[in-house]
Design a protein around this motif. Sequence first.
Motif, short mmCIF file in Angstrom:
data_model
loop_
_atom_site.label_atom_id
_atom_site.label_comp_id
_atom_site.label_asym_id
_atom_site.label_seq_id
_atom_site.Cartn_x
_atom_site.Cartn_y
_atom_site.Cartn_z
N SER A 35 -14.16 -0.64 5.24
CA SER A 35 -15.40 -0.16 4.13
C SER A 35 -16.42 -1.33 4.30
CB SER A 35 -14.76 -0.19 2.74
OG SER A 35 -15.57 -0.59 1.85
N MET A 69 0.91 -1.36 0.02
CA MET A 69 0.08 -0.13 -0.13
C MET A 69 0.87 1.23 0.14
SD MET A 69 -3.02 1.07 2.70
CE MET A 69 -3.92 -0.35 2.62
N ASP A 86 -14.78 -5.68 1.16
CA ASP A 86 -13.66 -6.05 2.10
C ASP A 86 -12.69 -5.35 2.11
OD1 ASP A 86 -15.42 -8.09 2.93
OD2 ASP A 86 -14.59 -9.67 1.42
N ASP A 87 -12.19 -4.86 0.66
CA ASP A 87 -10.92 -3.96 0.78
C ASP A 87 -11.14 -2.79 0.06
OD1 ASP A 87 -8.39 -2.86 0.17
OD2 ASP A 87 -7.48 -4.79 -0.42
N PHE A 88 -10.76 -1.68 0.60
CA PHE A 88 -11.12 -0.48 -0.06
C PHE A 88 -10.53 -0.22 -1.42
CE2 PHE A 88 -10.35 4.42 -0.81
CZ PHE A 88 -11.92 4.53 -0.56
N ALA A 89 -9.56 -1.28 -1.92
CA ALA A 89 -9.21 -0.95 -2.97
C ALA A 89 -10.03 -1.33 -4.18
CB ALA A 89 -7.91 -1.79 -3.18
N ASP A 96 -6.67 2.13 4.18
CA ASP A 96 -6.95 1.21 5.03
C ASP A 96 -8.48 1.19 5.71
OD1 ASP A 96 -6.17 3.65 6.46
OD2 ASP A 96 -5.15 2.81 7.99
N ARG A 113 -18.57 -5.04 10.81
CA ARG A 113 -18.29 -3.80 10.13
C ARG A 113 -19.66 -2.84 10.36
NH1 ARG A 113 -14.07 -3.91 5.21
NH2 ARG A 113 -13.26 -6.05 5.82
#
Length: 604
Positions: A372, A1, A376-379, A369, A276
């Motif tokens: 979200s 990252m 699962d991953d903000f990417a 990071d 979440r």
Amino acid sequence: MTRLDPRIAAVTDRIIERSKQTRSAYLDFIRAEDERGIDRGRLSCGNFAHGFAAAEGDKAAIRTFAGPNLGIVTAYNDMLSAHAPYYRYPEQMKVFAREAGATAQVAGGVPAMCDGVTQGQPGMDLSLMSRDNIACGTAIALSHGMFEGIAMLGICDKIVPGLLIGALRFGHLPALLVPAGPMPSGLANKEKQRVRQLYAEGQATKEELLAAESASYHGMGTCTFYGTANSNQMMMELMGLHVPGAAFANPGTKLRQMLTRAAVHRLAGLAKEKARPLGHCVDERAIVNAIVGLLATGGSTNHAIHIPAIARAAGIKVDWQDFAELSAAVPLLARVYPNGSGDVNDFHHAGGLAFVTKELLAAGLLHGDLLSAGADDFAAFATAPVEKGDEIEWREVGASGNDALLRGVDGAFSPDGGMRLVTGNLGRAIFKTSAVDKERWTIEASARVFADQKDVVAAFEAGELDRDVVVVVRFQGPRANGMPELHKLTPPLGVLQDRGHRVALVTDGRMSGASGKVPAAIHCCPEALGGGPLAMVQDGDTIRLCATTGSLEVVGVDLAAREAAAAPPPPVGTGRELFALMRGHADDAEKGGSAMLAAMEDLF
């Protein structure tokens, strides 16, 4: 990252430090709600039976706790183009929930007013106040304790902030917003604006103006300019509160329905795992991401009010200095009307939010990071959804498809985000530079003072403003009349500027994401009502407004030696009197302009 840019990190750290006490109190609150609050398992038999009595095919599943029950809070009405598509959503979402081993019920509805309909009319005085009303309506809808997840159907100006503020009181539950998308492009916004100015000069008829407006606003979906509604959708994605790529798919398309299905499936999965929760997703990083996205895309200045309010609802304190310092670090990557010629559909087709997110992440300008809710991953928000049979495939985006409205960090339109804080003896205000030519960032001229936007239009039509002038419109703050947008002033002030005059607007009111090319210091704090410095300005005073130096001042005058001008009587009619309590206790725009949030802080 990629390592986070130290300027973004510094602002985030300051917000975290400033918010330690209030954020801790908020997290304690939602922890207690999770442990001891109302839910299906704690309801008495009579309570519970009422809750599923009308559930038809889902009655047995809700009664036996066969899966999570999702509460839908909807802002549907069929007068407002952006919310009309929601008509069929609840029944579709119930089907999608069953597919995921869950159930769904409409928990309640909230009002959704259209600023486009009420611009320049008495109803606009209710606009900002409606945000608190929507938040309260959301809380009422969710107060029944029947739900393990929250699906919010809302798009436009005050609706998304209101839904989110209300849902944050149930922040121990997972939540997603489910948008419906922008209407297809109609008459180009530049052409619409041209006809508006012609009408303001008496060179177009009312029939010609109505024809242009109708060709622009012509179907279901949000308005296609990049105002508050579409800025809302951008923010929700960069806060991780949509499924990736949900913001700008048009209503009525297969992809739009597939995105709604994906959102319901995602929310059902989060609810099953109790994963979440909303109050943990909306943290300091998410708030900074929202501001960064606003600046990188040249979004609506209304969010200088809404973001502090949303943050405050989660125990987080942000101010306009944070906005200004982030603006200095964030380049302008998009020029969407009114900052450019293309509309939000053009922006989306050129790569849109996925491209912006990819660029900002690669440059270390977003918190990657983030916890979200939507992925699962903000990417994943740097990818774009495409149809693949009956499923969605999220694909990486390439280069911008249109350099005239969307660029990468290395070729940005501007090295900064175009939102400046201006301060001085007139207080603190916001200046949106991204739509204003740089040679107009500094205006010094004599003031003409008004207390009603209609009087400005009358003075323009009488030729009284045909000169260099700083138009001051005061007693437009939250406490005075609910802080309406003064968008009706854009055409006449634009005409004066096109005639070669040096023109600016200074006001404690709002101008929104459609403020356009005229330099303006808006949201002035403290507001004129109650003795703010705008109340001391007189016709003929020299006012200097400079976005470069960040100054807003009356030159050579001791304002403290003057008496405040008398305020107009409080507004009545069109239901405005019903909101007198909210207006009377509202705090400054920089804190969110909310009586509800101000009172709520005393409880924690």
